[in-house]
Design a protein around this motif. Sequence first.
Motif, short mmCIF file in Angstrom:
data_model
loop_
_atom_site.label_atom_id
_atom_site.label_comp_id
_atom_site.label_asym_id
_atom_site.label_seq_id
_atom_site.Cartn_x
_atom_site.Cartn_y
_atom_site.Cartn_z
N GLY A 71 54.78 61.53 -73.38
CA GLY A 71 53.78 62.58 -73.57
C GLY A 71 53.89 63.58 -72.45
N ARG A 72 53.22 63.35 -71.37
CA ARG A 72 53.37 64.16 -70.15
C ARG A 72 53.77 63.23 -69.02
NH1 ARG A 72 48.90 68.98 -70.16
NH2 ARG A 72 49.60 69.88 -72.14
N VAL A 73 54.65 63.75 -68.18
CA VAL A 73 55.19 62.93 -67.10
C VAL A 73 55.53 63.83 -65.92
CG1 VAL A 73 57.56 63.07 -68.02
CG2 VAL A 73 56.92 61.13 -66.59
N SER A 74 55.39 63.31 -64.72
CA SER A 74 55.78 64.10 -63.54
C SER A 74 57.31 64.09 -63.40
CB SER A 74 55.15 63.52 -62.27
OG SER A 74 55.75 62.28 -61.94
N GLN A 75 57.80 65.06 -62.66
CA GLN A 75 59.25 65.13 -62.42
C GLN A 75 59.73 63.86 -61.73
OE1 GLN A 75 60.79 68.85 -60.82
NE2 GLN A 75 62.01 67.70 -59.35
N ASN A 76 58.96 63.39 -60.77
CA ASN A 76 59.33 62.19 -60.02
C ASN A 76 59.41 60.98 -60.96
OD1 ASN A 76 58.91 59.74 -58.36
ND2 ASN A 76 58.80 61.22 -56.70
N GLN A 77 58.39 60.81 -61.80
CA GLN A 77 58.37 59.69 -62.73
C GLN A 77 59.50 59.80 -63.75
OE1 GLN A 77 56.85 56.93 -62.64
NE2 GLN A 77 57.14 56.10 -64.68
N LEU A 78 59.79 61.00 -64.22
CA LEU A 78 60.89 61.19 -65.17
C LEU A 78 62.21 60.78 -64.53
CD1 LEU A 78 61.87 62.14 -67.95
CD2 LEU A 78 62.08 64.45 -66.96
N GLY A 79 62.41 61.14 -63.27
CA GLY A 79 63.62 60.73 -62.56
C GLY A 79 63.74 59.22 -62.50
N ARG A 80 62.63 58.54 -62.23
CA ARG A 80 62.66 57.06 -62.19
C ARG A 80 62.93 56.47 -63.57
NH1 ARG A 80 58.24 57.87 -58.73
NH2 ARG A 80 56.78 57.16 -60.31
N LEU A 81 62.30 57.03 -64.60
CA LEU A 81 62.47 56.50 -65.96
C LEU A 81 63.89 56.67 -66.48
CD1 LEU A 81 59.16 57.78 -67.59
CD2 LEU A 81 59.75 55.39 -67.09
N THR A 82 64.55 57.75 -66.06
CA THR A 82 65.91 58.03 -66.54
C THR A 82 66.98 57.63 -65.52
OG1 THR A 82 65.73 60.29 -65.70
CG2 THR A 82 65.19 59.93 -68.05
N HIS A 83 66.55 57.12 -64.37
CA HIS A 83 67.47 56.68 -63.32
C HIS A 83 68.36 57.82 -62.83
CE1 HIS A 83 66.22 52.50 -63.75
NE2 HIS A 83 66.13 52.81 -65.03
N MET A 84 67.74 58.99 -62.64
CA MET A 84 68.45 60.15 -62.10
C MET A 84 67.91 60.45 -60.71
SD MET A 84 68.69 62.83 -65.25
CE MET A 84 68.32 62.19 -66.88
N ASP A 85 68.80 60.88 -59.82
CA ASP A 85 68.36 61.24 -58.47
C ASP A 85 67.59 62.55 -58.52
OD1 ASP A 85 70.26 63.59 -57.70
OD2 ASP A 85 71.59 62.06 -58.54
N PRO A 86 66.81 62.84 -57.48
CA PRO A 86 65.95 64.04 -57.49
C PRO A 86 66.70 65.35 -57.74
CG PRO A 86 65.28 62.59 -55.72
CD PRO A 86 66.55 62.01 -56.29
N ALA A 87 67.88 65.52 -57.17
CA ALA A 87 68.62 66.77 -57.38
C ALA A 87 69.06 66.92 -58.83
CB ALA A 87 69.84 66.82 -56.46
N THR A 88 69.51 65.83 -59.43
CA THR A 88 69.96 65.87 -60.82
C THR A 88 68.80 66.17 -61.75
OG1 THR A 88 71.76 64.33 -60.36
CG2 THR A 88 71.08 64.56 -62.68
N ILE A 89 67.68 65.46 -61.57
CA ILE A 89 66.55 65.65 -62.47
C ILE A 89 65.99 67.06 -62.32
CG2 ILE A 89 64.65 64.74 -61.05
CD1 ILE A 89 65.24 64.05 -64.79
N MET A 90 66.03 67.61 -61.11
CA MET A 90 65.53 68.98 -60.90
C MET A 90 66.37 69.97 -61.72
SD MET A 90 65.08 71.21 -57.38
CE MET A 90 64.48 69.77 -56.52
N GLY A 91 67.69 69.80 -61.69
CA GLY A 91 68.56 70.68 -62.46
C GLY A 91 68.37 70.53 -63.96
N VAL A 92 68.20 69.29 -64.40
CA VAL A 92 67.97 69.02 -65.82
C VAL A 92 66.68 69.70 -66.28
CG1 VAL A 92 67.40 67.18 -67.48
CG2 VAL A 92 69.30 66.87 -65.88
N ILE A 93 65.63 69.54 -65.53
CA ILE A 93 64.33 70.14 -65.87
C ILE A 93 64.43 71.66 -65.91
CG2 ILE A 93 61.99 70.53 -65.00
CD1 ILE A 93 62.12 67.54 -64.05
N LYS A 94 65.12 72.22 -64.94
CA LYS A 94 65.28 73.68 -64.89
C LYS A 94 65.99 74.18 -66.15
CE LYS A 94 67.10 77.25 -61.82
NZ LYS A 94 67.78 77.50 -60.55
#
Length: 160
Positions: A71-94
């Motif tokens: 539903g709604r999730v924080s960037q940090n939580q999404l990174g943990r759920l998908t096992h992506m590091d912070p830099a990767t998840i930031m680029g994906v979200i962007k």
Amino acid sequence: MSTNNHVLVEFADTHDGKEAEGLVDYRLEDQVGFLLRRAHQRASGIFSEHFRDSSVSPVQFAALVKIRDEGRVSQNQLGRLTHMDPATIMGVIKRLAARDLIRRYPDAGDRRRMMLGITSSGLKLVEEHVEMGRRVTEDTLAPLDPGERATFLELLAKLT
């Protein structure tokens, strides 16, 4: 005999038999990292083949599916759920936000944090591609019989 094999034989001749035997018995093709990398290459190639017209990468698809699930999730939580590091998840979200597949929302409980939610376009993309995702798994595991597939996935899960 190739130069590399010749060097190995010379090295083996200069050491005791036990140590040399360990060197000769090491086969790259039998090592877990090598085999996992080859399996990942196979899965990635199959994903690319199935998703070539969708312009979504494996990590973007994973993020969209998880945002849809949560539903709604924080960037940090999404990174943990998908096992992506912070830099990767930031680029994906962007990239997903730029394509209007997700939106950022202020967190009602913490004004410093932004929550992520899937848009109707993002939801439509996920719905249209879930079956392709299943086919990627089926095609990747095609060399295995059904029992082997279940065992393989169970064993992989133990490693993660």
